[in-house]
Design an enzyme around this catalytic site. Sequence first.
Site, PDB file in Angstrom:
ATOM      1  CE1 TYR A   1      27.174  78.288  60.207  1.00 13.72           C
ATOM      2  CE2 TYR A   1      27.816  76.041  60.760  1.00 13.72           C
ATOM      3  CZ  TYR A   1      28.025  77.210  60.038  1.00 13.72           C
ATOM      4  OH  TYR A   1      29.081  77.312  59.169  1.00 13.72           O
TER       5      TYR A   1
ATOM      6  CD  GLU B   1      48.335  59.413  58.032  1.00 10.41           C
ATOM      7  OE1 GLU B   1      48.515  60.640  58.049  1.00 10.41           O
ATOM      8  OE2 GLU B   1      49.264  58.588  57.860  1.00 10.41           O
TER       9      GLU B   1
ATOM     10  CG  ASP C   1      51.335  59.010  54.926  1.00  2.35           C
ATOM     11  OD1 ASP C   1      51.082  58.046  54.184  1.00  2.35           O
ATOM     12  OD2 ASP C   1      50.836  60.141  54.762  1.00  2.35           O
TER      13      ASP C   1
END
Length: 383
Positions: free
Chosen positions: A125, A211, A264
């Site tokens: 930025y 996770e 997962d």
Amino acid sequence: MEEHSVCSVPAGSKTGFRETSPSGHESHVPSSEVLEAIENVIEDVLKSLAQKKAPVLTLANRSDWRNIEFKDSVGLQMIPRSTTRQIRSDCPSSAPRFALMLKILSMIYKMVQSNTYATKRDIYYSDTLLFGSQSIVDNIINDISCMLQIPRRSLHILSTTKGFVAGNLSYTEEDGTKVNCTCSATAVTVPSNVQGIKNLISHAKFILIVEKDATFQRLLDDDFCTKLSPCIMITGRGVPDLNTRLLVRKLWDAFQIPVFTLMDADPHGVEIMCIYKYGSVSMSFEAHHLTVPSIKWLGLLPSDLERLNIHKDALIPFTKQDQNKLASIQKRPYLACQPLWKRELDIMAASKLKAEIQVLTSLSSDYLSRVYLPNKLKFGGWI
């Protein structure tokens, strides 16, 4: 599966995985050395110009698997004599990148001189038109870190943190702020300068890497950190940022307790676990400070789905992307020393089905914290 409970893992045991870099696991580079390394790069540029030659920046090819070796005690690390690529100042395709690298080197030099810090976002930025995108800045910073062989935090560049930590842990930040990560409905943001934290205190029996943020928050709501036995929970909220990986490594070094992952049962979850355990190709030049090769896969295992009689209607069919990702993981060098992981991935590949941790709610709303994790930790259900 290993037939022992988490309680039987000896305190201080690292099961032969430990190896530090010669300069110590933090590998902080003094400011004078950082300035000298940048000056040497600029000096080479000036020498080339004086000789009427086009200046060139040479750096290791970070994304080439041929430059990577697998070492059981470290993970994926860059080989000493790796192939290189050149960023030329006289080539239309690379000249803009050459200029951006010099620009960021200049910014780093000023920050190190003045002992100030900036995030990668701050750098982008400062001149969005010049840099074009955040990903270009991120990539160049990693290239500079690799080229100079200096960790990013010694370059006074901080990552924007997205990870959370909770549980039995307290520490003091670099500015003297005392942080107490008590297990409640809210978690503490992973510090942006992990290297600077000190006075770490914990009575945790293990570390659990989760996770997803949703699963992490659910375990917090169920008061998991204190109900079973004291523990530390960390989430990178998906693919972990540098600070989250640094914190996991720092906690492992400090407390020498088992580290488990809860992901997962899909290729993406396995990939994330491998990043924590073995590192990534793009950051292999910093493997010594980022990987924790003793990490164990606690869940959700593909074999658990059949063992727990999860109905197939609750599972999700593989996409083509899932198939490609899994095939890529199965070819990785570290799978050769993980036969139990390989077996789980073979189960996943054969079924072509995946499952999120939330699938356990089909058994009962609090099955994860009340039954699944306690049984896994008690009876050694990790690989």
